[in-house]
Motif scaffolding. Structure first.
Motif, mmCIF file in Angstrom:
data_model
loop_
_atom_site.group_PDB
_atom_site.id
_atom_site.type_symbol
_atom_site.label_atom_id
_atom_site.label_comp_id
_atom_site.label_asym_id
_atom_site.label_seq_id
_atom_site.Cartn_x
_atom_site.Cartn_y
_atom_site.Cartn_z
ATOM 1 N N SER A 37 11.433 -12.006 1.305
ATOM 2 C CA SER A 37 10.991 -10.715 0.770
ATOM 3 C C SER A 37 12.129 -9.686 0.864
ATOM 4 O O SER A 37 12.399 -8.947 -0.092
ATOM 5 C CB SER A 37 9.753 -10.242 1.539
ATOM 6 O OG SER A 37 9.358 -8.992 1.079
ATOM 7 N N ALA A 62 14.167 -7.729 -2.190
ATOM 8 C CA ALA A 62 14.308 -6.262 -2.244
ATOM 9 C C ALA A 62 15.786 -5.887 -2.358
ATOM 10 O O ALA A 62 16.149 -4.999 -3.137
ATOM 11 C CB ALA A 62 13.691 -5.629 -1.006
ATOM 12 N N PHE A 92 11.984 -5.692 -6.801
ATOM 13 C CA PHE A 92 10.933 -5.153 -5.933
ATOM 14 C C PHE A 92 9.576 -5.807 -6.192
ATOM 15 O O PHE A 92 8.734 -5.855 -5.308
ATOM 16 C CB PHE A 92 10.842 -3.638 -6.111
ATOM 17 C CG PHE A 92 12.095 -2.936 -5.689
ATOM 18 C CD1 PHE A 92 12.552 -3.016 -4.384
ATOM 19 C CD2 PHE A 92 12.854 -2.214 -6.594
ATOM 20 C CE1 PHE A 92 13.716 -2.407 -3.980
ATOM 21 C CE2 PHE A 92 14.029 -1.593 -6.206
ATOM 22 C CZ PHE A 92 14.462 -1.691 -4.899
ATOM 23 N N ALA A 99 9.582 -8.963 -4.213
ATOM 24 C CA ALA A 99 9.585 -8.587 -2.786
ATOM 25 C C ALA A 99 8.180 -8.153 -2.371
ATOM 26 O O ALA A 99 7.675 -8.549 -1.311
ATOM 27 C CB ALA A 99 10.580 -7.457 -2.555
ATOM 28 N N LEU A 106 7.548 -0.728 -0.796
ATOM 29 C CA LEU A 106 7.834 -1.482 -2.022
ATOM 30 C C LEU A 106 6.985 -0.946 -3.172
ATOM 31 O O LEU A 106 7.455 -0.833 -4.308
ATOM 32 C CB LEU A 106 7.595 -2.978 -1.794
ATOM 33 C CG LEU A 106 8.636 -3.633 -0.861
ATOM 34 C CD1 LEU A 106 8.173 -5.003 -0.399
ATOM 35 C CD2 LEU A 106 9.994 -3.743 -1.556
ATOM 36 N N ASN A 159 8.445 1.943 -4.822
ATOM 37 C CA ASN A 159 9.468 1.572 -5.805
ATOM 38 C C ASN A 159 8.863 1.077 -7.106
ATOM 39 O O ASN A 159 9.274 1.484 -8.185
ATOM 40 C CB ASN A 159 10.362 0.445 -5.255
ATOM 41 C CG ASN A 159 11.427 0.999 -4.349
ATOM 42 O OD1 ASN A 159 12.334 1.669 -4.803
ATOM 43 N ND2 ASN A 159 11.305 0.728 -3.065
#
Ligand SMILES: C[S@@+](CC[C@H](N)C(=O)[O-])C[C@H]1O[C@@H](n2cnc3c(N)ncnc32)[C@H](O)[C@@H]1O
Length: 533
Positions: A359, A363, A368, A371, A405, A408
C-alpha cells in the motif's frame, strides 16, 4: 517506588514482582500515565527527534555539545534541568573525539552514573545479570559498561565497571523501545513502576507513547486484583520469532498463545473484545469468532506452518530505496506469502506487513486508488483479527491512512482516471472498475467518518497530545470548510450524537461499512491482478 492508587506492585509466585490492578478498568481506558525517569533518543535519531520529548521534526542542536537537539526552548530548558546539565560536557568530549555520539545503551548508563535520580530509578530493577553473564553478548556488555564509566569521567576500576554493567543489564531488561511508524525505533523509555509490568502474548494492557509520556491502557476488561500484563514484543509474530524477541528477558512465556501455539484467529475467537468491533470497519463482528483457521485444527496448523516458513525468508531481506527495486522485493515477498494468500490467511504474519508495504509502495508511486484499496483490505481482512481491540493504535493508524488516501482520491477522482490508466495500460478495464467504485462513493463523508472514529478511539484526556488525533482534527477542520454538505452533515451529526439508534446504524452501514467493503474487495482483486501472477 511510590505506588499510585490505581495499581499495586506485589511479589508474584513465579515472575518476581508484578503489577496488579487496584480497581477495575474497562477496555480502552487509561490505567495510568507515566513520565520517564530515563528517556533518550536512539543514536540513529539524535538529530531528527527532540532529545526531551522524542517528537520527530527538525530539532535545534544544543549550542554547547551539538549532540542533543530540542523542538523548542521549553524542551531544552526542561532537559537541562532533568539531565543535560550533567551530560553536556561528556557529549562535547565525545564530539571532540570525532564520534557521532554515544551508542544508546552506553548513553543511558552514562546518565544513570551521572544523575543520582536516574541511577536511583534503575538500581532496584531486575537485571537478570547472571543470565546475561552466560550469554554470548556478555563481552559486548562489559565493553559498553567500561566505555560508559570512562565517558562519565570515572576511573575504570573493576568495581565501577561492575556497577555499570549491572545498570546496563537493568536498562536492557526494563527499558521500552519507542517506535514511530515512519521512523522506526526513535529511542528508549524507562520508568520504574511501569517496569514492574510482566509480559504475556495475550496481554490485558498496552503501553501507548504520547509525547514524553507512556500511557498504560487496558486492552481487555481488567478486574480489581488482576495482574496487569503487557506484551514486550509484537504478539502477532509466530512463536519462534516471539521466543527470539523475548530471549534477552530470561524467561519462558507460559501464556496460552505460547503454550498452545495459537494462531491469531484462535486468539481472536476467544477475545472478550470481539463485540467492540460493532463500532469498527468490520461488517459483521461475529465472523471474527469463526475464521476457518480458528475452527479447524488442520487449518490452524497450516497457518502456523506457513507463517513460520514465510517469516524465516522475508525477515532476512532489506527494503531498498528505489521504487523499481522495492517492487521487485515486494513481488518476491508476496510470492513467499502465496500459501497464506491461497488459504485466505490474510492476517497471519508476515502477510499483513507485506500488504502494508505494498500500500505504501502504491502511494509513493502516486497510485492512490490502489494504495487506498489495499489499505482497506488490510484494515478489514488483517488488522481486526491481529489486534482485536478497535482502539488499538495499529487499528487507529489504519483508519488514518485510509482517511489520508481518501483525501487524495476525493480531491479529484476524475483527474485520477488518466493517471491510473497510464500506470498499467494493460489493465485498462480493471482500472475503469476501480474508478467506478470510487465514483460511487461519497469519499468526503467517508473520510470525515473515519477521522471522527479516530477521535472516539483516542485515550480520554489525550486528544490534544496524541499526534494522530491532532492530525485528524486538522483534517476535520478542512472538511468542515467544504460547502454544500448540509444533508451529509446532518446525518453525520445524528450518528455522532447517538451511534446506536437504528437510523445511525443504517447510516454507518451504508456510508462506511458498505463503501470500505467495496474498496477492500477491490484491494483483493488488485493484489491478485498486480502481484499475484
Ligand atoms: C520488566 S521486568 C518485569 C518486572 C519483574 N518481574 C521484576 O520483578 O522486576 C522483566 C522481567 O520480569 C520477568 N518476567 C516478565 N514477564 C514474565 C513472565 N511472563 N514469566 C516469567 N517471568 C517474567 C523476567 O525476569 C523479565 O526479565
Amino acid at each position: 517506588m511510590s505506588q499510585p492508587a490505581a495499581i499495586q506492585v506485589r511479589p508474584h509466585a513465579t515472575k518476581g514482582r508484578a503489577l496488579f490492578a487496584a480497581q477495575s478498568f474497562p477496555p480502552g481506558s487509561v490505567i495510568l500515565p507515566f513520565t520517564p525517569s530515563l528517556l533518550l533518543p536512539a543514536l540513529s535519531h539524535a538529530g531528527s527527534v527532540c532529545a526531551h520529548c522524542l517528537r520527530p521534526g527538525t530539532p535545534r542542536a544544543c549550542s554547547r555539545c551539538r549532540a542533543a537537539a530540542y523542538c523548542d526552548a521549553a524542551c531544552q530548558a526542561a532537559a537541562w534541568a532533568a539531565v543535560h546539565a550533567k551530560e553536556c560536557k561528556v557529549l562535547s568530549r565525545v564530539a571532540a573525539q570525532g564520534r557521532p555520539g554515544l551508542p544508546t545503551p552506553v548513553h543511558a548508563v552514562v546518565q544513570a552514573l551521572l544523575k543520582t535520580e536516574v541511577g536511583n530509578a534503575v538500581r532496584p530493577l531486575e537485571g537478570n545479570v547472571e543470565a546475561w553473564r552466560r550469554s554470548p553478548r556478555w563481552a559486548d556488555m562489559e565493553m559498553m559498561a567500561m566505555g560508559a564509566v570512562a565517558f562519565a569521567g570515572l576511573k575504570t576500576t573493576q568495581e565501577n565497571v561492575q556497577k555499570a554493567v549491572e545498570l546496563l543489564c537493568k536498562i536492557q531488561t526494563n527499558a521500552f523501545h519507542r517506535y514511530d511508524a515512519d521512523l522506526g525505533q526513535v529511542g528508549i523509555f524507562l520508568e520504574p513502576t511501569l517496569a514492574m509490568a510482566n509480559h504475556s502474548c495475550i496481554p490485558n494492557a498496552m503501553v501507548q507513547f504520547i509525547g514524553r509520556k507512556a500511557i498504560l491502557r487496558a486492552e481487555t476488561p481488567i478486574q480489581a486484583g488482576d495482574e496487569i500484563e503487557i506484551s514486550y514484543t509484537d504478539y502477532t509474530y509466530p512463536l519462534s520469532k516471539r521466543r527470539e524477541a523475548l530471549s534477552p528477558y530470561s524467561f519462558s512465556c507460559q501464556c496460552p498463545r505460547c503454550k498452545g501455539d495459537l494462531n491469531i484467529y484462535q486468539v481472536c475467537a476467544l477475545s472478550p473484545n470481539v463485540d467492540l468491533n460493532l463500532a469498527s470497519l468490520v461488517f459483521d463482528p461475529s465472523k471474527l469468532r469463526h475464521h476457518p483457521a480458528a475452527a479447524r485444527d488442520f487449518k490452524a496448523a497450516l497457518a502456523n506452518k506457513y507463517s513460520e516458513a514465510a517469516t524465516d525468508i522475508i525477515d532476512s531481506r532489506e527494503t531498498p530505496d528505489s521504487l523499481d527495486e522495492r517492487r521487485r522485493v515486494l513481488e518476491a515477498q508476496y510470492r513467499e506469502c502465496q500459501p497464506l494468500v491461497s488459504e485466505g490467511f490474510w492476517g497471519v504474519s508476515p502477510l499483513p506487513q507485506v500488504l502494508a508495504e505494498i500500500s505504501i509502495y502504491y502511494a509513493e508511486e502516486g497510485n492512490f486508488v490502489y494504495a487506498l484499496a489495499t489499505a482497506c483490505h488490510v484494515a478489514t481482512a488483517c488488522d481486526p483479527y491481529r489486534y482485536v481491540a478497535p482502539f488499538h493504535p495499529v487499528r487507529a493508524k489504519g483508519l488514518f491512512l485510509i482517511g489520508k488516501l481518501l483525501a487524495n482520491t476525493a480531491a479529484d477522482t476524475a483527474a485520477l482516471s488518466d493517471s491510473i490508466n497510464a500506470m498499467a495500460s494493460s489493465k485498462g478495464n480493471f482500472n475503469q472498475k476501480a474508478l467506478q467504485t470510487l465514483q460511487e462513493i461519497d469519499q468526503v463523508s467517508l473520510c470525515q467518518m473515519l477521522l471522527l472514529m479516530i477521535l472516539q478511539q483516542t485515550p480520554k484526556g489525550y486528544a490534544a497530545e496524541w499526534e494522530l488525533s491532532v492530525s485528524a482534527r486538522e483534517m476535520l477542520h478542512d472538511i468542515d470548510q467544504l460547502p454544500g454538505r448540509d444533508k451529509e452533515l446532518s446525518l453525520i451529526n445524528a450518528w455522532r450524537q447517538d451511534p446506536s439508534n437504528d437510523q445511525s446504524r443504517q447510516f454507518f452501514e451504508y456510508a462506511v461499512l458498505k463503501q470500505i467493503d467495496a474498496l477492500a474487495s477491490l484491494g483483493c482483486e488488485i493484489l491478485a491482478a498486480d502481484f499475484g501472477s
